[in-house]
Structure formats: structure tokens, C-alpha cells
Design a protein around this motif. Sequence first.
Motif, PDB file in Angstrom:
ATOM      1  N   ALA A  30      63.077 124.592 137.618  1.00 18.17           N
ATOM      2  CA  ALA A  30      63.607 125.547 137.077  1.00 18.17           C
ATOM      3  C   ALA A  30      64.319 124.499 135.961  1.00 18.17           C
ATOM      4  N   ASP A  31      65.254 124.367 135.111  1.00 15.08           N
ATOM      5  CA  ASP A  31      65.757 123.852 134.472  1.00 15.08           C
ATOM      6  C   ASP A  31      65.314 122.627 134.425  1.00 15.08           C
ATOM      7  N   VAL A  32      64.021 122.554 133.406  1.00 14.27           N
ATOM      8  CA  VAL A  32      63.325 121.579 132.734  1.00 14.27           C
ATOM      9  C   VAL A  32      65.287 121.129 132.039  1.00 14.27           C
ATOM     10  N   SER A  33      65.321 119.890 131.672  1.00 10.48           N
ATOM     11  CA  SER A  33      66.185 119.557 130.083  1.00 10.48           C
ATOM     12  C   SER A  33      64.773 119.553 128.887  1.00 10.48           C
ATOM     13  N   ARG A  34      66.086 119.147 128.003  1.00 12.15           N
ATOM     14  CA  ARG A  34      65.369 119.129 126.679  1.00 12.15           C
ATOM     15  C   ARG A  34      66.097 118.693 125.519  1.00 12.15           C
TER      16      ARG A  34
END
Lengths: 122, 122
Positions: A30-34
Amino acid sequence: MTGYAPAEAARRSGFSLDTLRYYEKIGLLADVSRTSGGQRIFTDDDLGWLVLFRCLRDTGMPIAQMCRYAQLAREGEHTADERRELLERHATQVEEQMRLLQRQYDHLREKIRFYEQQPASG
Amino acid sequence: MTGYAPAEAARRSGFSLDTLRYYEKIGLLADVSRTSGGQRIFTDDDLGWLVLFRCLRDTGMPIAQMCRYAQLAREGEHTADERRELLERHATQVEEQMRLLQRQYDHLREKIRFYEQQPASG
DNA sequence: GGTTGACCTGGAGCGCGCTCCAGGTTGGAG
DNA sequence: CTCCAACCTGGAGCGCGCTCCAGGTCAACC
């Protein structure tokens, strides 16, 4: 907090790019940054999760169960006991798996030995 | 040369009825004899094959490879060397599989141990 | 001879875990 | 500024190994 490009994360985790995207899509990761442009940046923390997933997959845990584990972890520390139990149950199953594998390996070796002595039969 | 009804063969081999029929359909298990009415009768020989298939499946051999092995066996004794090599290669892969499984099991146990000491983290 | 449960066939469907694709965007090197 | 490899998305497709189904047959027992 170093960041890894998708290809690098794939290389380090042993999962394919498609699999990494898939894991994120189903909510396992979850919430892999971009970047501002929307491209993924994997953190060391993400990599840590991937290493765990690799361990669990290699030992035959179904993805649904890994999702459950990850979900519990996201819920906070009060789920620690449940998570530990989940892993413990899995470890017990892995032990059984190892015993079966060893037993069948022994059968296989015996079969081969049989071939080496008298070259006949199926 | 005792004969077993399908249900009995299933019970003894650990494969389902559907799987037994499937194995025959794809040519893995050949020439299963029948009653005059067309119902299958499994021989001890068939059971022997099923035990082998159980061993190979449990150790992760793909069905296509088992088909190849069975085909070779049907071709006669002159394929004995090739069959032995096939099993030998498979056994080597199983060894690798066992090593990986043991390694990941150890990781898993370490993870659990970590939970037991300090109840925090994913 | 009727009943009933085990069995038959061909073929469709499924669950898992990815994997691939089309069509478009990003971003670092030159 | 241009190029192009790496990346993005949603969604379809795949390979494996069964598993299920409909509609019919067989055979052992009462």
C-alpha cells in the motif's frame, strides 16, 4: 530513505514489474509513493515488505493470507498478537510441507537407486 | 492382480475421481482396463503408477514432464537411461527447492522470534 | 425387476497468480 | 529541445491443474 525506481525494486525483490504493480493494485503493497509525474518510487520500507512477501510466497502462503497480514499490520500495534499467530500457524504448515517434501524426495531417490541396480520396470 | 473400483483407487492414491479420469484423458495413465459395461478397474500396477505420480507431483514436477516419463516407460527398456536421467535432474531440483524452503523457513522463524521479543513493527 | 448409488462421457468453468497488451506519459541523457 | 527507454493505466488473457456439470449408464442388492 533512499528511493528505488521500479526496475531497481524488481531487481532487488525478485518480483517482476508487473507483479509489483499487481501487488499494489490488490492492496498487498500500500501507499507506494510517486514522483510528481506519477511514477513509483519504492522506499527501503517497501523493499522490506517485498522481502517478507518473497519469504511467504516461497513457503507457499496464498496471497489472500498475505493481504490479511498486511492489513493487520496497517491497523496498528494492537494486532501484533494476531499477526504473530498467523505467522506461527503458517510456520507449522511449512514444517509439515518440509516433512512431506523430504519423504517424497526419499522415495524418489529410492526409485533412482532401483534404476541404477537393475535397468528394468517403469 | 486384484482390481480396484474407481472410488477405492481414489482413496488409495489420494487423487480425486475427477483427477484419475483427467490423468487417463491426457494420456498420463494409459490403458486402464474396464468392465464389459465400461467402468474402470484399476490394477495394482495402475496403483503403483499413481503412487509414483503422487511422489512427483508432491515434489513439484509439472504434469507435462510426468507425461514424458510415462511415455518413455511405455516405449520399453531402451529408454531406461533417459528415464533415470529425468528423475535425477528432478531430484536435483527438489534438493534446491528444499534448501530454499529451509532458508525461507528460517527467515520466517526469525521474524516470529522478533515479534515475541518486542511487540512492534510490520 | 426396481431402486439407488457409483460410474460414464464430453466439455465448460474455475481459482490462482500472474503476464501481456494498447495506447499514452515521463524524465534523464545528449 | 529532442529523443527514447522506462514508466503509467485499465483491462484482457494465460497456463496450470484440476473441478464441476448435465445427461445418461451400470450393477449390486432387496
